[in-house]
Structures are given as structure tokens and as C-alpha cells.
Design an enzyme around this catalytic site. Structure first.
Site, PDB file in Angstrom:
ATOM      1  CD  GLU A   1      25.806  25.812  65.880  1.00 20.89           C
ATOM      2  OE1 GLU A   1      25.408  25.457  67.020  1.00 20.89           O
ATOM      3  OE2 GLU A   1      27.003  25.801  65.560  1.00 20.89           O
TER       4      GLU A   1
ATOM      5  CD  GLN B   1      33.670  27.661  63.291  1.00 20.52           C
ATOM      6  OE1 GLN B   1      33.753  26.800  64.157  1.00 20.52           O
ATOM      7  NE2 GLN B   1      34.068  28.906  63.478  1.00 20.52           N
ATOM      8  CG  PHE B   2      32.360  23.093  59.149  1.00 24.86           C
ATOM      9  CD1 PHE B   2      33.090  22.542  58.100  1.00 24.86           C
ATOM     10  CD2 PHE B   2      33.045  23.719  60.177  1.00 24.86           C
ATOM     11  CE1 PHE B   2      34.477  22.608  58.082  1.00 24.86           C
ATOM     12  CE2 PHE B   2      34.437  23.799  60.171  1.00 24.86           C
ATOM     13  CZ  PHE B   2      35.152  23.236  59.121  1.00 24.86           C
ATOM     14  CB  ALA B   3      26.731  22.823  55.609  1.00 29.85           C
ATOM     15  CG  ASP B   4      28.889  19.082  58.231  1.00 34.88           C
ATOM     16  OD1 ASP B   4      29.172  20.044  57.481  1.00 34.88           O
ATOM     17  OD2 ASP B   4      29.250  17.914  58.011  1.00 34.88           O
TER      18      ASP B   4
ATOM     19  CG  HIS C   1      34.137  19.212  60.143  1.00 33.19           C
ATOM     20  ND1 HIS C   1      34.104  18.230  61.105  1.00 33.19           N
ATOM     21  CD2 HIS C   1      34.314  20.379  60.815  1.00 33.19           C
ATOM     22  CE1 HIS C   1      34.271  18.780  62.296  1.00 33.19           C
ATOM     23  NE2 HIS C   1      34.392  20.075  62.153  1.00 33.19           N
TER      24      HIS C   1
END
Ligand SMILES: Cc1ncc(C[n+]2csc(CCOP(=O)(O)OP(=O)(O)O)c2C)c(N)n1
Lengths: 339, 321
Positions: free
Chosen positions: B58, B80-83, B125
């Protein structure tokens, strides 16, 4: 693939010309940073001063192998010599140190955090390792647009910076994408006060290249001729499509981490070792020995550098500092967001 | 024909890719595979050179986007996920968000964050990250609540010359449907009155708009008319629309799905109290998730986040005050 007039020219140049060119930038950088250091010590520079003393050969040797207007050069804190060699106007460096409103950062950031991304020189952020992926992005975008041609992107870092996650992510990505990236690591044995033994457990930083599946080479960072030739080869390889090149220069910084630091953690033995040799006087002697220039020529280089430094600092000093009342206090470029 | 929130996001990207060669999408599994949520489904076939798989990096993904922006591109980065954007945090807040300030060069990147809770997704997630990114100068943070907004605001995000954090809600991906996509839309930075009312204002955004609407419908049966303001863009905040609504109702409840400490709802209340204190007939109220990581089990999860039920409790109390 290799093509274009610039590349042809580069190949024609034998390295003595490049060495002399690099030597000029080394002298300019040393003269400038000595001067900046003394202004700092007189209390006339706000913020820190970090110099590249002892690292000028390694720094400039990379930049003289790059073509301004075509290649990318993303320097870090000890790259005064490389910045100048890549074409940064000396006055912009002086302006950034002296806080002139006319500097490239307009007083919004200081000292080494200057750059000109429009001209192929991104402005570093402090976070070590973070600039490598920015260079990746420039190369990646150019390849996507079909404008990459045989340009390369070079960026620099220190031994300590190779421990960051950002370094790892960016090198891995560059390798996966086979980008024409050159990462030079000035291995000055310490990150601030931390020795390499607390930074990595492999024998050599070039071992990391193996893990990424890229080329890694080592060079005596105090030897200008070695540096110029090594970078020449690596730049050629990157231009030819051989992918990322990791170049590690072994040396010592002949200063503290910053000018506030007298570096008691560097032992006397180490200072007296081969790593501690001064690249500038070594290059000077080598140039005389090889007959590439005579003492008079070299005296002229020092004299010209002195004049240039004085004039740049004088200009910067006489310019206005930023005015908070008329300053554009917006972090957005889009006018609709500033309403 | 009906189109989902997720399809609207895909469609906006498709339009942007068609219209502008400078747009490309970069993220994990987004190419041939079409993305973990299929929000780039089929785009790789149409634009194989501009819908590109990244490694799980990231930091390097966002750094690359900034470099590409320097070269005049308009990258869209899909997390892929905000997290997981926390791993790219440094490049977002220190590199992208400061680029214009430091160098006078614009940084037109869009970072898509599949955000928010869905049952069973657990602590890593489910997060809402808008507060974190909105805190930093130089960012624009959007959180669309409708299919139409998902579409038009994403197109706006891509065309804005500054870094946009686009918080798209995963719970809405498949739940929401619209008959068609809008030809014209409110500018992304303007809030919208979703429902007019007299007795209190709810200020919210993203999936919580729908919880608020359920509550308002229920309270309407008892004769209470709740006005709902959908912020749409949480930074910049359209505080004028919020204050205009409070001028009509005198009472306000700010709701967010994100964690309670600080954050968007705190910012709203703070701005209201300092700029519209004398519009208030009662202390402003605030509702967020509980102050724990997000739980996995659906029974716990439903309790953790604000729901129509907990919103109703808050509103009834607010109206009585
Ligand atoms: C990510 C990050 N952590 C910490 C720092 C603070 N810091 C600035 S320079 C430095 C030491 C860097 O050492 P090295 O990379 O070996 O470069 P050198 O200073 O020796 O040239 C540190 C720790 C930083 N700039 N970035």
C-alpha cells in the site's frame, strides 16, 4: 532500449570528462555546505543543517551520469553535490536555507526539502524510503504513456533508510515492473548514531538486491573514478532494460548527522580507516596524477565555486522572507475547494 | 434496468477511463480478476494497459500514484479494504496531501476505500477511515450514500486536482439500487437535504443516512418530522447547509459509523456550537460506534454501530430536551 542522441553522447564521453565534471560539483557542494554550516553555527539559519561532507563523490557521480530534461533524480539529505550536478540552481539551495520567499518552497519547507518535480527532481519528504516509489510512479506513468524512451529514474538513500518498509515495498515493486530505477545507497556505516549492526543482519546491503531479484553492486564511495564508472555502467544497464540497479557506496560521513552533532559514536579507528578518507582530496590528487587537469585548473575551480557560493548566498540573503499576511494559506490546488 | 452502488462505481471508472487517457486504476487483484468486490469487473478487458494489478504494497502503491500524478496522470488507487490503507498512510498524508503545498504541483489522485461494516467482517475489514484522512490538510474526503452519488461523486473525485479519499460503503455495494445513473448532479462538495423536517436535524453521511431515514420514517408516524442532512463530502464540510437546517429545527444529532473519539461528528458539533450556538434549542447530540475495535459476530456488530434503534433513542431524548 538505448537510443537517442543523449545516450550516444554519453557513451562517447570517456570517464575523465565526467570525473572532472563531477569534481567541479563536489567542490561547489563542499564550498557551499561549509559556508552554510558556518552561517548555521552563527545562528543565522533556522532549522537543521545536514551536509554531505565525505559523500560528494558518490552523490555527484550518479548525477553526472543522468541527463537533465530526460532522466529523474530524486535526491536526499546528503546530495548537495548530486543536486547541483543535476542542474539545481545554487541560488535555490541558498534560498531554501535562508528562508527566502523566492525559493522553490517559498519558506514552506527548508534546507534539503527542496526540489522541482516539473524538472525531474522531486522534492523529498523527510520520511526515509518514501521517495523511491514516487520515482517508480514517474517511470511507470511514462511507460504507460509511451514517453519513457530510454530514460531512467535515480534516487538515493542511506544505510539506515534501507530498513524501512517503504524501501522494501518500492524496490520489490520496481523489480516486479522491471522499471529503469537506480537506487544508490550511501553506506556511511551509521544512521544518526545507530551502527549498521543494529540496522540489518545480512553481510552487505547488496544482499538485499538478491532478494528482490535485481542487480546489486558495491563501490568504494570515496573513490570518484570508481563511482563514476560504476554508475555509468548501472545507468546504461537500466537504460537498456535490465531493470532496477542497487548501488551501494561504502564510505563515512565526515560530519555529524547534522551540524548540531559532533558524532562521538564514530570511533577514531574508523575515522582513520580507508572508509574515512576524504573523497574530495582523493579526487584532487587522482586528477593531478592522471594529468586530467593541473593545479592551476583546480585552483580556478575552487575560486569559481567560492564566487558562486558568495553570490548565491548574497542574493538569497537580500531577498524578502515570506510574509504570513500575504501568504497563500491554501493546501488545495483546486480553486473550488478554496472557496 | 436497475444499477447497484457497486455497479455505479464500476461505471464511473469506466467512463473516466474512456474519457481520459490520463486515468488509470492500480490495486490488488483489480485487473483480470476484477477486484475483491468486482468494482473493476470487465475494465481490464477494455483497458488492459490502464487497469493494473499491484503487489500487496500500500505504501508503494500510493507513492507510485503520486509519481504518476507528477507525470500528469490521474491515478485511481483501489485499496482492497479501507482498513489496509493504514499501511499507505504515510504516502497519503505526507506525500500526496503535501505535494501541492510544497511544490505548487497539483496531485490529482483518487484513493478508493471500501469502507464500513458488514456482518461478520470483524476488526480489520470494517473500518471507516474518513476522520483520519480528513484531519490532514490537503485532502478531500468523500463518503457517498446513494447509487447516484457513488457515480457522480467518483467522477468528480477523479477530475479534482487534489488527492481525494473516496470512502465507498461496502454495506451499500449490493443493497442499494437505482433505476438509472444521473446526467447532472449536485457538486460533490455540497451537502443535501435528504428529507425535510421541523423537530430536529440529523447530520450524517454514507450508510448511516439510511439508518437515519428509517428512524425518521418511524418517528413521522408519531408526528415528529426529522430533517436529514447528508454531508456527502466530509471534507470540506458544507457547514452552511447544516446551519441552515438547524435554523429551521433548533436541534441536531450528528451520526457517524466511525469510532467516537474525535472525528467527523465531533467536528460537526464543534463547528455548530462555535458558529451557530444561538440556533440551538438543546445541547447538540452525537452518536458513533462504541469505542472498541469492530466486533466480528453479527449480534455484537449490530450493537456496536449506530442503528435505527439507537438513533431513535437519541432523537427522542433530544426532542424532549
Ligand atoms: C521513516 C523515518 N524515520 C526516522 C527518521 C529520522 N531520521 C532522519 S535521518 C535518520 C538517519 C538516517 O540514516 P541513513 O539512512 O543511514 O542516512 P544518513 O543520515 O546516514 O545519510 C533518521 C533516523 C526519518 N527521517 N524517517
Amino acid at each position: 532500449m538505448a537510443s537517442g542522441a543523449d545516450h550516444e553522447d554519453n557513451l562517447k564521453n570517456d570517464s575523465s570528462e565526467m570525473v572532472l565534471d563531477a569534481f567541479r560539483w563536489m567542490v561547489l557542494a563542499r564550498t557551499f555546505e561549509d559556508k552554510i554550516s558556518s552561517i548555521y553555527k552563527a545562528g543565522k539559519i533556522v532549522g537543521g543543517v545536514y551536509v554531505g561532507k565525505g559523500q560528494e563523490a558518490f552523490s555527484s557521480a550518479l548525477a553526472v551520469n543522468l541527463v537533465k530534461g530526460k532522466d529523474i533524480y530524486s535526491p536526499l539529505i546528503r546530495d548537495m553535490a548530486g543536486r547541483s550536478a543535476f542542474g539545481e540552481p545554487l541560488v535555490d539551495a541558498a534560498r531554501t536555507y535562508m528562508g527566502s520567499s523566492k525559493g522553490p518552497t517559498q519558506g514552506r519547507d527548508g534546507n534539503v526539502h527542496r526540489g522541482n518535480p516539473r524538472e525531474g527532481m522531486p522534492a523529498m519528504i523527510s520520511h526515509l524510503g518514501a521517495m523511491i516509489s514516487v520515482v517508480n510512479g514517474i517511470l511507470f506513468a511514462r511507460r504507460m504513456k509511451g514517453t519513457l524512451d530510454d530514460a531512467v529514474g535515480a534516487t538515493t538513500i542511506g544505510d539506515g533508510g534501507t530498513s524501512t518498509g517503504a524501501f522494501h515495498e518500492a524496490l520489490n515493486l520496481a523489480a516486479v515492473e522491471n522499471l529503469p530505477l537506480i537506487v544508490s545507497v550511501a553506506n556511511n556505516q551509521f544512521a544518526y548514531s545507530t551502527p549498521n549492526s543494529k540496522q540489518f543482519a545480512c553481510d552487505n546491503i547488496t544482499d538485499k538486491a538478491v532478494g528482490y531479484g535485481i542487480t546489486g553492486v558495491e563501490v568504494d564511495g570515496t573513490d570518484l573514478v570508481d563511482c563514476v564508472n560504476t554508475f555509468k555502467l548501472c545507468v546504461e544497464k537500466a537504460r537498456a532494460g535490465d531493470g532496477p540497479q542497487l548501488v551501494v557506496g561504502n564510505l563515512l560521513r565526515l560530519s555529524g548527522h547534522g551540524e548540531h552533532d559532533d558524532a562521538p559514536y564514530i570511533s577514531e579507528d574508523l575515522r582513520k580507516s580507508k572508509l574515512g578518507e576524504d573523497c574530495l582530496s582523493k579526487a584532487h590528487n587522482r586528477i593531478l596524477d592522471e594529468g586530467w587537469a593541473n593545479q592551476g585548473d583546480i585552483d580556478d575551480i575552487f575560486k569559481e565555486s567560492d564566487d558562486e557560493v558568495k553570490s548565491a548566498i548574497h542574493t538569497a540573503e537580500s531577498e524578502k522572507v515570506p510574509d504570513p499576511y500575504s501568504h497563500n494559506w491554501s493546501a488545495y490546488s483546486s480553486s473550488i475547494l478554496n472557496e | 434496468m436497475s444499477i447497484t452502488y457497486l455497479e455505479a462505481i464500476r461505471e464511473a471508472q469506466s467512463v473516466a477511463l474512456q474519457k481520459n487517457d490520463e486515468v488509470f486504476i492500480y490495486g490488488q487483484d483489480i485487473g483480470f480478476f476484477g477486484g475483491a468486490f468486482k468494482s473493476t469487473k470487465g475494465l481490464y478487458n477494455e483497458f488492459p494497459d490502464r487497469v493494473l494489478d499491484s503487489p500487496i504494497s500500500e505504501d508503494a502503491m500510493v507513492g507510485l500514484a503520486v509519481g504518476a500524478a507528477i507525470e500528469g496522470m490521474r491515478p485511481i488507487v483501489e485499496m482492497q479494504f479501507a482498513d489496509f490503507s493504514s499501511v499507505g498512510f504515510n504516502q497519503i498524508v505526507n506525500q500526496a496531501a503535501t505535494l501541492y503545498w510544497r511544490t505548487s504541483l497539483a496531485c490529482p489522485i483518487t484513493i478508493r476505500l471500501p469502507s464500513g461494516g458488514t456482518p461478520g467482517s470483524g476488526p480489520f475489514h470494517s473500518q471507516c477511515m474518513e476522520t483520519i484522512y480528513a484531519h490532514y490538510p490537503g485532502t478531500v474526503v468523500m463518503a457517498p450514500s446513494t447509487v447516484e452519488d457513488a457515480y457522480s461523486m467518483l467522477l468528480d473525485a477523479i477530475s479534482i486536482d487534489d488527492p481525494v479519499i473516496f470512502c465507498e460503503h461496502k454495506y451499500l455495494y449490493y443493497h442499494l439500487k437505482a433505476q438509472q445513473l444521473p446526467k447532472k448532479a449536485l457538486p460533490a462538495t455540497k451537502a443535501r437535504i435528504v428529507r425535510p423536517g421541523r423537530h430536529a436535524t440529523i447530520v450524517t453521511y454514507s450508510a448511516m443516512v439510511h439508518e437515519a431515514v428509517s428512524t425518521a420514517e418511524k418517528l413521522s408516524e408519531d408526528g415528529f418530522e426529522i430533517e436529514i442532512v447528508d454531508l456527502r463530502c466530509v471534507k470540506p464540510i458544507d457547514i452552511e447547509t447544516v446551519l441552515g437546517s438547524i435554523a429551521r429545527t433548533g436541534r441536531v444529532l450528528a451520526i457517524g459509523e466511525a469510532f467516537p473519539w474525535g472525528g467527523v461528528t465531533a467536528e460537526i458539533i464543534s463547528q455548530i456550537t462555535s458558529e451557530g450556538f444561538n440556533l440551538l434549542d438543546a445541547p447538540p447530540a452525537r452518536l458513533n460506534s462504541l469505542d472498541t475495535p469492530i466486533p466480528y459476530h453479527p449480534e455484537l456488530w449490530r450493537f456496536h454501530r449506530p442503528t435505527a434503534h439507537s438513533i431513535e433513542d437519541k432523537i427522542r431524548k433530544l426532542i424532549k430536551e
